[in-house]
Scaffold this motif. Sequence first.
Motif, mmCIF file in Angstrom:
data_model
loop_
_atom_site.group_PDB
_atom_site.id
_atom_site.type_symbol
_atom_site.label_atom_id
_atom_site.label_comp_id
_atom_site.label_asym_id
_atom_site.label_seq_id
_atom_site.Cartn_x
_atom_site.Cartn_y
_atom_site.Cartn_z
ATOM 1 N N GLY A 53 0.820 -1.207 0.000
ATOM 2 C CA GLY A 53 0.000 0.000 0.000
ATOM 3 C C GLY A 53 0.846 1.246 0.000
ATOM 4 O O GLY A 53 0.562 2.231 -0.670
ATOM 5 N N LYS A 54 1.958 1.193 0.774
ATOM 6 C CA LYS A 54 2.851 2.342 0.809
ATOM 7 C C LYS A 54 3.498 2.566 -0.543
ATOM 8 O O LYS A 54 3.665 3.686 -1.000
ATOM 9 N N ASP A 106 -0.912 6.831 -1.387
ATOM 10 C CA ASP A 106 -2.133 6.947 -0.602
ATOM 11 C C ASP A 106 -3.299 7.236 -1.538
ATOM 12 O O ASP A 106 -3.363 8.313 -2.129
ATOM 13 N N THR A 145 -6.274 8.000 -0.926
ATOM 14 C CA THR A 145 -7.028 9.172 -0.475
ATOM 15 C C THR A 145 -6.375 10.454 -0.957
ATOM 16 O O THR A 145 -7.060 11.403 -1.361
ATOM 17 N N ALA A 146 -5.051 10.494 -0.939
ATOM 18 C CA ALA A 146 -4.329 11.686 -1.396
ATOM 19 C C ALA A 146 -4.512 11.894 -2.897
ATOM 20 O O ALA A 146 -4.644 13.026 -3.367
ATOM 21 N N GLN A 167 1.010 14.819 -6.339
ATOM 22 C CA GLN A 167 0.498 13.472 -6.568
ATOM 23 C C GLN A 167 0.757 12.903 -7.953
ATOM 24 O O GLN A 167 0.760 11.680 -8.124
#
Length: 211
Positions: free
Chosen positions: A29-30, A34, A36-37, A203
């Motif tokens: 996941g890392k 993220d 959400t970001a 992002q």
Amino acid sequence: MTRTQKTVFILVALIALILGLTVNKVLSGKNQGDPTALIDAGIILLPQSRSLPDVTMTNQDGQPVTINELKGKWSLLFFGYTFCPDICPTTLAQLRQIKSELPPEAVDKLQIVLVSVDPNRDTPKQLKQYLGYFDPQFVGLTPKSTDELQKVANAVSIPFIPADTSKPNYTVDHSGNLAVIGPDGTQRGFIRAPLNNAKLVAQLPVMVKNN
């Protein structure tokens, strides 16, 4: 080994396996960033990629470009036109600014593509002159017809309303969203309008690196 010892051994092994899978999931996941970001930055990735139609357009240099062969880089497709009075110059100026603030390794993996929703007026020469005001490396594509444009717009879910070209100084209603095309030539998602420069600068490198 007694039955009790076997039971304990199996339980310990199962716990170790579960912990290992959990740690791997967290680490994965890392690596993927993220979600959400990404969403907060307006980047919406599709659960499954979409194929693009086999439509050939003409770029600003007069060369044919097949839309389903946009490969090798991440492409941000913006559907607009050179006579647009507001949203197009604003969006292209934002994309120029965002690009200027991205790290070089992210810039190398990205290209900005303006797909004209006004093939009646947007000749290759007109596109090249217009995009030169923003960034000469921006790509401009004009379709052979509105019907072919509609195929591409429908495929990537970016709406526009064909204009009445018989009226002088007509405008074309279109979305400000961007279609995100992956380096494999399939649509991976969208970037919602209005663009947030700071969040996209943070992002976009995550998107092009990890997805």
